[in-house]
Scaffold this motif. Structure first.
Motif, PDB file in Angstrom:
ATOM      1  N   LEU A  80       0.849  -1.181   0.000  1.00 22.06           N
ATOM      2  CA  LEU A  80       0.000   0.000   0.000  1.00 22.06           C
ATOM      3  C   LEU A  80       0.891   1.239   0.000  1.00 22.06           C
ATOM      4  CD1 LEU A  80      -2.572  -1.125   2.717  1.00 22.06           C
ATOM      5  CD2 LEU A  80      -2.888  -1.179   0.236  1.00 22.06           C
ATOM      6  N   PHE A  81       0.306   2.393  -0.337  1.00 23.80           N
ATOM      7  CA  PHE A  81       1.107   3.618  -0.375  1.00 23.80           C
ATOM      8  C   PHE A  81       1.718   3.904   0.988  1.00 23.80           C
ATOM      9  CE2 PHE A  81       1.865   8.135   0.072  1.00 23.80           C
ATOM     10  CZ  PHE A  81       2.548   8.436  -1.098  1.00 23.80           C
ATOM     11  N   SER A  82       0.939   3.694   2.055  1.00 29.01           N
ATOM     12  CA  SER A  82       1.435   3.986   3.403  1.00 29.01           C
ATOM     13  C   SER A  82       2.650   3.132   3.747  1.00 29.01           C
ATOM     14  CB  SER A  82       0.325   3.766   4.435  1.00 29.01           C
ATOM     15  OG  SER A  82      -0.206   2.455   4.333  1.00 29.01           O
ATOM     16  N   GLU A  83       2.708   1.912   3.224  1.00 30.41           N
ATOM     17  CA  GLU A  83       3.852   1.027   3.460  1.00 30.41           C
ATOM     18  C   GLU A  83       5.039   1.432   2.592  1.00 30.41           C
ATOM     19  OE1 GLU A  83       1.027  -2.862   4.414  1.00 30.41           O
ATOM     20  OE2 GLU A  83       1.632  -2.372   2.370  1.00 30.41           O
ATOM     21  N   ALA A  84       4.760   1.741   1.326  1.00 31.61           N
ATOM     22  CA  ALA A  84       5.824   2.181   0.421  1.00 31.61           C
ATOM     23  C   ALA A  84       6.424   3.501   0.892  1.00 31.61           C
ATOM     24  CB  ALA A  84       5.269   2.323  -0.994  1.00 31.61           C
ATOM     25  N   ILE A  93      13.935   9.812   0.675  1.00 37.20           N
ATOM     26  CA  ILE A  93      13.188  10.250  -0.505  1.00 37.20           C
ATOM     27  C   ILE A  93      11.853  10.789  -0.024  1.00 37.20           C
ATOM     28  CG2 ILE A  93      12.164   9.541  -2.699  1.00 37.20           C
ATOM     29  CD1 ILE A  93      14.278   7.274  -2.756  1.00 37.20           C
ATOM     30  N   LYS A  94      11.633  12.071  -0.235  1.00 37.10           N
ATOM     31  CA  LYS A  94      10.459  12.740   0.313  1.00 37.10           C
ATOM     32  C   LYS A  94       9.210  12.404  -0.498  1.00 37.10           C
ATOM     33  CE  LYS A  94       8.546  17.312   1.352  1.00 37.10           C
ATOM     34  NZ  LYS A  94       8.724  18.774   1.173  1.00 37.10           N
ATOM     35  N   THR A  95       8.141  12.047   0.214  1.00 29.43           N
ATOM     36  CA  THR A  95       6.838  11.840  -0.417  1.00 29.43           C
ATOM     37  C   THR A  95       5.896  12.966  -0.001  1.00 29.43           C
ATOM     38  OG1 THR A  95       6.134  10.429   1.422  1.00 29.43           O
ATOM     39  CG2 THR A  95       7.065   9.327  -0.508  1.00 29.43           C
ATOM     40  N   VAL A  96       4.877  13.193  -0.818  1.00 28.42           N
ATOM     41  CA  VAL A  96       3.928  14.251  -0.523  1.00 28.42           C
ATOM     42  C   VAL A  96       3.164  13.917   0.762  1.00 28.42           C
ATOM     43  CG1 VAL A  96       2.064  13.233  -1.897  1.00 28.42           C
ATOM     44  CG2 VAL A  96       2.124  15.701  -1.536  1.00 28.42           C
ATOM     45  N   GLU A  97       2.813  14.941   1.523  1.00 30.10           N
ATOM     46  CA  GLU A  97       2.042  14.751   2.754  1.00 30.10           C
ATOM     47  C   GLU A  97       0.751  14.000   2.431  1.00 30.10           C
ATOM     48  OE1 GLU A  97      -0.229  17.502   6.110  1.00 30.10           O
ATOM     49  OE2 GLU A  97       1.103  18.421   4.637  1.00 30.10           O
ATOM     50  N   THR A  98       0.505  12.916   3.164  1.00 31.39           N
ATOM     51  CA  THR A  98      -0.599  12.018   2.807  1.00 31.39           C
ATOM     52  C   THR A  98      -1.404  11.623   4.034  1.00 31.39           C
ATOM     53  OG1 THR A  98       0.689  11.120   0.962  1.00 31.39           O
ATOM     54  CG2 THR A  98      -1.188   9.816   1.712  1.00 31.39           C
ATOM     55  N   GLY A  99      -2.729  11.684   3.893  1.00 32.30           N
ATOM     56  CA  GLY A  99      -3.628  11.197   4.933  1.00 32.30           C
ATOM     57  C   GLY A  99      -4.248   9.884   4.507  1.00 32.30           C
ATOM     58  N   ASP A 120      -6.214   3.384  -2.580  1.00 32.25           N
ATOM     59  CA  ASP A 120      -4.941   2.812  -2.120  1.00 32.25           C
ATOM     60  C   ASP A 120      -5.144   1.318  -1.932  1.00 32.25           C
ATOM     61  OD1 ASP A 120      -2.337   2.574  -1.259  1.00 32.25           O
ATOM     62  OD2 ASP A 120      -2.773   3.167   0.809  1.00 32.25           O
ATOM     63  N   SER A 121      -4.813   0.565  -2.975  1.00 31.50           N
ATOM     64  CA  SER A 121      -5.112  -0.863  -2.994  1.00 31.50           C
ATOM     65  C   SER A 121      -3.904  -1.657  -3.467  1.00 31.50           C
ATOM     66  CB  SER A 121      -6.300  -1.135  -3.929  1.00 31.50           C
ATOM     67  OG  SER A 121      -6.473  -2.519  -4.151  1.00 31.50           O
ATOM     68  N   ALA A 122      -3.701  -2.823  -2.863  1.00 31.68           N
ATOM     69  CA  ALA A 122      -2.640  -3.725  -3.315  1.00 31.68           C
ATOM     70  C   ALA A 122      -3.112  -4.599  -4.467  1.00 31.68           C
ATOM     71  CB  ALA A 122      -2.181  -4.608  -2.154  1.00 31.68           C
ATOM     72  N   LYS A 123      -4.425  -4.573  -4.743  1.00 28.90           N
ATOM     73  CA  LYS A 123      -4.977  -5.398  -5.822  1.00 28.90           C
ATOM     74  C   LYS A 123      -5.143  -4.616  -7.113  1.00 28.90           C
ATOM     75  CE  LYS A 123      -8.431  -6.461  -3.116  1.00 28.90           C
ATOM     76  NZ  LYS A 123      -9.705  -7.004  -2.588  1.00 28.90           N
ATOM     77  N   ILE A 124      -5.404  -3.315  -6.995  1.00 25.18           N
ATOM     78  CA  ILE A 124      -5.614  -2.465  -8.171  1.00 25.18           C
ATOM     79  C   ILE A 124      -4.463  -1.476  -8.223  1.00 25.18           C
ATOM     80  CG2 ILE A 124      -7.188  -0.865  -9.324  1.00 25.18           C
ATOM     81  CD1 ILE A 124      -9.431  -2.179  -7.617  1.00 25.18           C
ATOM     82  N   LEU A 125      -3.470  -1.767  -9.057  1.00 24.76           N
ATOM     83  CA  LEU A 125      -2.236  -0.982  -9.065  1.00 24.76           C
ATOM     84  C   LEU A 125      -2.307   0.215 -10.002  1.00 24.76           C
ATOM     85  CD1 LEU A 125       0.327  -3.929  -8.998  1.00 24.76           C
ATOM     86  CD2 LEU A 125      -0.599  -2.632  -7.075  1.00 24.76           C
ATOM     87  N   LYS A 279       4.748   2.710  -6.447  1.00 22.97           N
ATOM     88  CA  LYS A 279       4.227   1.340  -6.481  1.00 22.97           C
ATOM     89  C   LYS A 279       5.395   0.384  -6.278  1.00 22.97           C
ATOM     90  CE  LYS A 279       3.282  -0.279 -10.537  1.00 22.97           C
ATOM     91  NZ  LYS A 279       2.649  -0.451 -11.852  1.00 22.97           N
ATOM     92  N   ILE A 280       5.252  -0.549  -5.329  1.00 20.74           N
ATOM     93  CA  ILE A 280       6.302  -1.534  -5.063  1.00 20.74           C
ATOM     94  C   ILE A 280       5.688  -2.929  -5.117  1.00 20.74           C
ATOM     95  CG2 ILE A 280       7.980  -2.407  -3.401  1.00 20.74           C
ATOM     96  CD1 ILE A 280       8.316   0.404  -2.328  1.00 20.74           C
ATOM     97  N   ILE A 281       6.265  -3.771  -5.970  1.00 20.45           N
ATOM     98  CA  ILE A 281       5.789  -5.143  -6.163  1.00 20.45           C
ATOM     99  C   ILE A 281       6.931  -6.100  -5.849  1.00 20.45           C
ATOM    100  CG2 ILE A 281       4.882  -6.803  -7.852  1.00 20.45           C
ATOM    101  CD1 ILE A 281       3.781  -4.415  -9.412  1.00 20.45           C
TER     102      ILE A 281
END
Length: 282
Positions: A80-84, A93-99, A120-125, A279-281
């Protein structure tokens, strides 16, 4: 290596070569290009001792492995984005502020507008292709409607909310892992120009920061960092630092088969570069 030219007349000969693991090319220029690429790869694999390899950070390696282990235990093959985002932070590596909004979580106030809501889905990339991204959200009421729409279309999935970003130049970065050649780091012009201009280059790890700077200037997007046609150049030190992080990650996280950052927003001002999506696979 062979170069057989003859179309249908040489099909049996080409098949015989293939069965004996002998590469064949239809034209001499293809064979020369392949030899050149192999030579370049061999040079990288046999660097002289004075070119130091990146030191493997065992602490980071262990933390990434633990994230991957937990995700695999849930039967997933993508983060998920929160994990990546956590992995990006480890490599500076800075990511945009995310809720992050879990499936049953109410949409709290306090978000900056205009905003964007994303599936934010691990099934729909490929969420944009599936209408999982809503842009230019101007208020709290619009945000609630946008989140509810995504939840209706994709039940049980998370939603992330980010402030809309000023766009100057978009880049793509990534890791591709080849079974023979190992990790390859990809970088180039992103956004709507990715498929039009195909300005993409590669780095074969290991490569230190000074080598990366040289590679950037020699690459298809080198004009961005050289200040072409009187334009202010983009920050090559910052870009080299980001790519150094990706190179290190490619060496320390052997479980990662593919990483795509698209886009990385860069600016030729005092504004820092920022990752909007990753995205990380594995």
């Amino acid at each position: 290596m062979a170069v057989f030219i003859g179309g249908n007349r040489i099909e049996s000969a080409v098949k015989n070569l293939s069965e004996n693991n002998i590469p064949n090319f239809s034209f001499p220029n293809q064979a020369v290009t392949a030899l050149n690429k192999y030579y370049q790869w061999n040079m990288y694999q046999n660097k002289e001792l004075e070119i130091a390899k990146e030191i493997i950070n065992e602490d980071k390696k262990s933390k990434v492995s633990e994230i991957v282990r937990l995700v695999r235990s849930e039967g997933r093959r993508a983060l998920l984005f929160s994990e990546a985002e956590k992995i990006m932070e480890m490599y500076d590596i800075k990511t945009v502020e995310t809720g992050l909004l879990t499936p049953n979580e109410e949409v709290a106030s306090g978000y900056s507008f205009p905003a964007v809501a994303k599936l934010d889905s691990a099934k729909i990339l490929h969420k944009t292709d599936k209408q999982g991204v809503i842009l230019n959200i101007g208020s709290q009421d619009e945000l609630i409607k946008a989140v509810n729409r995504i939840r209706s279309d994709f039940p049980g999935e998370n939603v992330v909310v980010q402030p809309m970003q000023d766009i100057q130049t978009e880049l793509i970065l990534g890791i591709k892992r080849d079974e023979i050649f190992g990790p390859i780091v990809v970088f180039g012009l992103g956004g709507i120009y990715t498929e039009i201009f195909k300005l993409v280059d590669f780095i074969i790890p290991p490569m230190n920061a000074e080598e990366i700077k040289k590679r950037l200037l020699e690459s298809k997007i080198g004009f961005l960092f050289a200040g072409a046609r009187g334009k202010k150049p983009y920050n090559i030190d910052e870009m080299a630092r980001i790519l150094s992080g990706i190179v290190s990650l490619s060496q320390e996280a052997e479980d990662i088969k593919e990483l795509d950052i698209n886009p990385l927003l860069i600016y030729n001002s005092n504004k820092n570069s920022v990752v909007v999506d990753v995205k990380i696979i594995f």
